[in-house]
Design a protein around this motif. Structure first.
Motif, PDB file in Angstrom:
ATOM      1  N   ASP A   1       0.834  -1.206   0.000  1.00  0.00           N
ATOM      2  CA  ASP A   1       0.000   0.000   0.000  1.00  0.00           C
ATOM      3  C   ASP A   1       0.868   1.255   0.000  1.00  0.00           C
ATOM      4  OD1 ASP A   1      -2.339  -1.472   0.004  1.00  0.00           O
ATOM      5  OD2 ASP A   1      -2.688  -1.268   2.168  1.00  0.00           O
ATOM      6  N   GLU A   2       1.939   1.225   0.796  1.00  0.00           N
ATOM      7  CA  GLU A   2       2.849   2.367   0.837  1.00  0.00           C
ATOM      8  C   GLU A   2       3.518   2.588  -0.516  1.00  0.00           C
ATOM      9  OE1 GLU A   2       3.514   4.522   3.344  1.00  0.00           O
ATOM     10  OE2 GLU A   2       1.897   3.586   4.495  1.00  0.00           O
ATOM     11  N   LEU A   3       3.698   1.508  -1.256  1.00  0.00           N
ATOM     12  CA  LEU A   3       4.333   1.589  -2.579  1.00  0.00           C
ATOM     13  C   LEU A   3       3.296   1.791  -3.691  1.00  0.00           C
ATOM     14  CD1 LEU A   3       6.892  -1.324  -2.110  1.00  0.00           C
ATOM     15  CD2 LEU A   3       7.418   1.134  -2.180  1.00  0.00           C
ATOM     16  N   GLU A   4       2.044   1.948  -3.295  1.00  0.00           N
ATOM     17  CA  GLU A   4       0.931   2.197  -4.230  1.00  0.00           C
ATOM     18  C   GLU A   4       0.756   1.044  -5.224  1.00  0.00           C
ATOM     19  OE1 GLU A   4       1.729   6.089  -5.873  1.00  0.00           O
ATOM     20  OE2 GLU A   4       0.845   7.069  -4.113  1.00  0.00           O
ATOM     21  N   VAL A   5       0.863  -0.159  -4.697  1.00  0.00           N
ATOM     22  CA  VAL A   5       0.615  -1.367  -5.488  1.00  0.00           C
ATOM     23  C   VAL A   5      -0.584  -2.080  -4.868  1.00  0.00           C
ATOM     24  CG1 VAL A   5       1.497  -3.629  -6.192  1.00  0.00           C
ATOM     25  CG2 VAL A   5       3.012  -1.629  -6.187  1.00  0.00           C
ATOM     26  N   ASP A   6      -1.626  -2.269  -5.645  1.00  0.00           N
ATOM     27  CA  ASP A   6      -2.814  -2.964  -5.163  1.00  0.00           C
ATOM     28  C   ASP A   6      -2.533  -4.459  -5.051  1.00  0.00           C
ATOM     29  OD1 ASP A   6      -4.430  -0.696  -4.966  1.00  0.00           O
ATOM     30  OD2 ASP A   6      -5.009  -0.834  -7.073  1.00  0.00           O
ATOM     31  N   SER A   7      -3.141  -5.080  -4.053  1.00  0.00           N
ATOM     32  CA  SER A   7      -2.919  -6.508  -3.853  1.00  0.00           C
ATOM     33  C   SER A   7      -4.158  -7.140  -3.237  1.00  0.00           C
ATOM     34  CB  SER A   7      -1.713  -6.756  -2.946  1.00  0.00           C
ATOM     35  OG  SER A   7      -1.961  -6.299  -1.628  1.00  0.00           O
ATOM     36  N   VAL A   8      -4.227  -8.456  -3.369  1.00  0.00           N
ATOM     37  CA  VAL A   8      -5.240  -9.248  -2.690  1.00  0.00           C
ATOM     38  C   VAL A   8      -4.571 -10.538  -2.241  1.00  0.00           C
ATOM     39  CG1 VAL A   8      -6.035 -10.379  -4.815  1.00  0.00           C
ATOM     40  CG2 VAL A   8      -7.560 -10.230  -2.846  1.00  0.00           C
ATOM     41  N   ALA A   9      -4.948 -11.043  -1.082  1.00  0.00           N
ATOM     42  CA  ALA A   9      -4.410 -12.300  -0.568  1.00  0.00           C
ATOM     43  C   ALA A   9      -5.501 -13.362  -0.631  1.00  0.00           C
ATOM     44  CB  ALA A   9      -3.917 -12.134   0.865  1.00  0.00           C
ATOM     45  N   VAL A  10      -5.156 -14.501  -1.196  1.00  0.00           N
ATOM     46  CA  VAL A  10      -6.103 -15.596  -1.352  1.00  0.00           C
ATOM     47  C   VAL A  10      -6.216 -16.370  -0.045  1.00  0.00           C
ATOM     48  CG1 VAL A  10      -6.669 -17.661  -2.704  1.00  0.00           C
ATOM     49  CG2 VAL A  10      -5.378 -15.781  -3.759  1.00  0.00           C
TER      50      VAL A  10
ATOM     51  N   ARG B   1      -8.441 -23.670  -7.744  1.00  0.00           N
ATOM     52  CA  ARG B   1      -9.713 -23.027  -8.092  1.00  0.00           C
ATOM     53  C   ARG B   1      -9.909 -21.743  -7.296  1.00  0.00           C
ATOM     54  NH1 ARG B   1     -11.679 -28.334  -8.153  1.00  0.00           N
ATOM     55  NH2 ARG B   1     -12.544 -28.121  -6.041  1.00  0.00           N
ATOM     56  N   ALA B   2      -9.607 -21.788  -6.012  1.00  0.00           N
ATOM     57  CA  ALA B   2      -9.746 -20.589  -5.184  1.00  0.00           C
ATOM     58  C   ALA B   2      -8.852 -19.468  -5.696  1.00  0.00           C
ATOM     59  CB  ALA B   2      -9.408 -20.914  -3.732  1.00  0.00           C
ATOM     60  N   THR B   3      -7.682 -19.813  -6.173  1.00  0.00           N
ATOM     61  CA  THR B   3      -6.749 -18.810  -6.691  1.00  0.00           C
ATOM     62  C   THR B   3      -7.241 -18.246  -8.016  1.00  0.00           C
ATOM     63  OG1 THR B   3      -4.922 -19.881  -5.539  1.00  0.00           O
ATOM     64  CG2 THR B   3      -4.346 -18.421  -7.366  1.00  0.00           C
ATOM     65  N   ARG B   4      -7.733 -19.102  -8.895  1.00  0.00           N
ATOM     66  CA  ARG B   4      -8.297 -18.593 -10.154  1.00  0.00           C
ATOM     67  C   ARG B   4      -9.495 -17.696  -9.886  1.00  0.00           C
ATOM     68  NH1 ARG B   4      -6.630 -23.854 -12.064  1.00  0.00           N
ATOM     69  NH2 ARG B   4      -8.629 -24.743 -11.441  1.00  0.00           N
ATOM     70  N   ASP B   5     -10.321 -18.053  -8.900  1.00  0.00           N
ATOM     71  CA  ASP B   5     -11.457 -17.200  -8.534  1.00  0.00           C
ATOM     72  C   ASP B   5     -10.967 -15.828  -8.049  1.00  0.00           C
ATOM     73  OD1 ASP B   5     -13.217 -19.233  -9.172  1.00  0.00           O
ATOM     74  OD2 ASP B   5     -13.564 -19.842  -7.089  1.00  0.00           O
ATOM     75  N   ALA B   6      -9.899 -15.825  -7.261  1.00  0.00           N
ATOM     76  CA  ALA B   6      -9.349 -14.561  -6.762  1.00  0.00           C
ATOM     77  C   ALA B   6      -8.793 -13.720  -7.899  1.00  0.00           C
ATOM     78  CB  ALA B   6      -8.272 -14.834  -5.719  1.00  0.00           C
ATOM     79  N   LEU B   7      -8.126 -14.354  -8.843  1.00  0.00           N
ATOM     80  CA  LEU B   7      -7.603 -13.635 -10.006  1.00  0.00           C
ATOM     81  C   LEU B   7      -8.753 -13.024 -10.813  1.00  0.00           C
ATOM     82  CD1 LEU B   7      -4.913 -16.236 -11.051  1.00  0.00           C
ATOM     83  CD2 LEU B   7      -4.419 -13.848 -10.528  1.00  0.00           C
ATOM     84  N   ARG B   8      -9.813 -13.796 -10.976  1.00  0.00           N
ATOM     85  CA  ARG B   8     -10.968 -13.295 -11.731  1.00  0.00           C
ATOM     86  C   ARG B   8     -11.587 -12.087 -11.023  1.00  0.00           C
ATOM     87  NH1 ARG B   8     -13.620 -17.680 -11.427  1.00  0.00           N
ATOM     88  NH2 ARG B   8     -12.399 -18.638 -13.086  1.00  0.00           N
ATOM     89  N   ALA B   9     -11.728 -12.192  -9.701  1.00  0.00           N
ATOM     90  CA  ALA B   9     -12.313 -11.087  -8.940  1.00  0.00           C
ATOM     91  C   ALA B   9     -11.402  -9.864  -8.922  1.00  0.00           C
ATOM     92  CB  ALA B   9     -12.606 -11.545  -7.510  1.00  0.00           C
ATOM     93  N   PHE B  10     -10.092 -10.083  -8.925  1.00  0.00           N
ATOM     94  CA  PHE B  10      -9.135  -8.972  -8.929  1.00  0.00           C
ATOM     95  C   PHE B  10      -9.284  -8.154 -10.208  1.00  0.00           C
ATOM     96  CE2 PHE B  10      -4.516  -7.503  -8.891  1.00  0.00           C
ATOM     97  CZ  PHE B  10      -4.670  -6.685  -7.795  1.00  0.00           C
TER      98      PHE B  10
ATOM     99  N   LEU C   1      -1.836 -20.146 -15.368  1.00  0.00           N
ATOM    100  CA  LEU C   1      -2.131 -19.881 -16.777  1.00  0.00           C
ATOM    101  C   LEU C   1      -3.406 -19.062 -16.950  1.00  0.00           C
ATOM    102  CD1 LEU C   1      -1.133 -23.211 -18.560  1.00  0.00           C
ATOM    103  CD2 LEU C   1       0.156 -21.082 -18.368  1.00  0.00           C
ATOM    104  N   HIS C   2      -3.977 -18.594 -15.845  1.00  0.00           N
ATOM    105  CA  HIS C   2      -5.110 -17.663 -15.936  1.00  0.00           C
ATOM    106  C   HIS C   2      -4.710 -16.454 -16.773  1.00  0.00           C
ATOM    107  CE1 HIS C   2      -8.075 -14.670 -14.669  1.00  0.00           C
ATOM    108  NE2 HIS C   2      -8.847 -15.688 -14.349  1.00  0.00           N
ATOM    109  N   ALA C   3      -5.638 -15.943 -17.564  1.00  0.00           N
ATOM    110  CA  ALA C   3      -5.325 -14.902 -18.553  1.00  0.00           C
ATOM    111  C   ALA C   3      -4.764 -13.629 -17.939  1.00  0.00           C
ATOM    112  CB  ALA C   3      -6.581 -14.577 -19.365  1.00  0.00           C
ATOM    113  N   SER C   4      -5.048 -13.351 -16.676  1.00  0.00           N
ATOM    114  CA  SER C   4      -4.580 -12.092 -16.079  1.00  0.00           C
ATOM    115  C   SER C   4      -3.154 -12.172 -15.542  1.00  0.00           C
ATOM    116  CB  SER C   4      -5.519 -11.666 -14.952  1.00  0.00           C
ATOM    117  OG  SER C   4      -5.470 -12.594 -13.892  1.00  0.00           O
ATOM    118  N   VAL C   5      -2.574 -13.361 -15.458  1.00  0.00           N
ATOM    119  CA  VAL C   5      -1.254 -13.513 -14.843  1.00  0.00           C
ATOM    120  C   VAL C   5      -0.165 -13.087 -15.822  1.00  0.00           C
ATOM    121  CG1 VAL C   5       0.389 -15.126 -13.823  1.00  0.00           C
ATOM    122  CG2 VAL C   5      -2.053 -15.364 -13.335  1.00  0.00           C
TER     123      VAL C   5
END
Length: 230
Positions: free
Chosen positions: A27-36, A48-57, A78-82
């Motif tokens: 956050d201090e470096l202004e990089v958005d993140s999410v933890a699965v 599956r949980a990780t792909r769901d998180a990537l999709r939601a991100f 291999l999710h398209a957003s990675v």
């Protein structure tokens, strides 16, 4: 929002909480993140949980995996957003491998992790002895941080140790591997062998849990990799 960010995947016995200090630094470096939050029931469910998180991100992401989380990002990466995989003392598995059986691990001495694990034969759940586990996971972490982390560890299914990834993302996605040279959970020589599968490798003189022992350094590395794709 389309700016790239980071999706963070924890290891065994942990939860999304273990990334809290890293996420604050991001956050201090202004990089958005999410933890699965992995279910830790088997590798397929965790992927599956990780792909769901990537999709939601919903944006380009560097996918970060610590320890067992490396097996998960290998399977889900291999999710398209990675855009890149980042392994922190993690299992960059190949076809047919699991965290309990890797090709490069044959012939290497085991760490003391097996001695610290406790299997409940009735439930199939595996826990860690709190004293031995603390020393192995958090030997170079401040006492208060280590104690708080150990108090939050949870059981995992023994099935996670047998999971084999259906896809091998590091074969197609750029990757960075950080070897933790003082690790007492995953033999550093095994890490070096796994790191040779990655696009690039680094070595840090730390134990198994850099997100706890050096969260700012972890965040800086993640931010560096994320900014390549912005």
């Amino acid at each position: 929002m389309t700016a790239p960010g980071a999706v963070l995947v924890h290891g065994l016995w942990h939860g999304a909480w273990c990334w809290d200090a890293v996420r604050s630094a991001l956050d201090e470096l202004e990089v958005d993140s999410v933890a699965v939050e992995l279910p830790l029931t088997d590798l397929a469910a965790d992927a599956r949980a990780t792909r769901d998180a990537l999709r939601a991100f919903g944006r380009p992401a560097v996918l970060v995996g610590h320890s067992y989380g490396g097996a998960v990002i290998t399977a889900a990466g291999l999710h398209a957003s990675v855009r890149e995989l980042l392994y922190l003392a993690a299992f960059a598995l190949d076809a047919g491998e699991s965290v309990s059986r890797t090709g490069p691990g044959r012939g290497l001495p085991d760490t003391r992790l097996g001695e610290a694990m406790r299997l409940d034969e009735q439930t199939g759940e595996v826990t860690l002895d709190p004293v031995a586990g603390r020393g192995l996971l958090y030997g170079d972490v401040p006492d208060d941080v280590a104690a708080a982390a150990v108090a939050r560890l949870r059981p995992v299914s023994r099935m996670v140790f047998r999971g084999v990834p259906d896809e091998i993302a590091w074969r197609k996605i750029p990757s960075t591997y950080v070897v933790c040279t003082r690790d007492e959970v995953i033999n550093p020589e095994l890490q070096r062998a796994l790191a040779r599968r990655a696009t690039r490798g680094l070595e840090w003189p730390c134990g198994h849990s850099p997100a706890a022992s050096r969260p700012e350094a972890v965040a800086r590395l993640i931010a560096e990799r994320v900014r390549l794709y912005g």
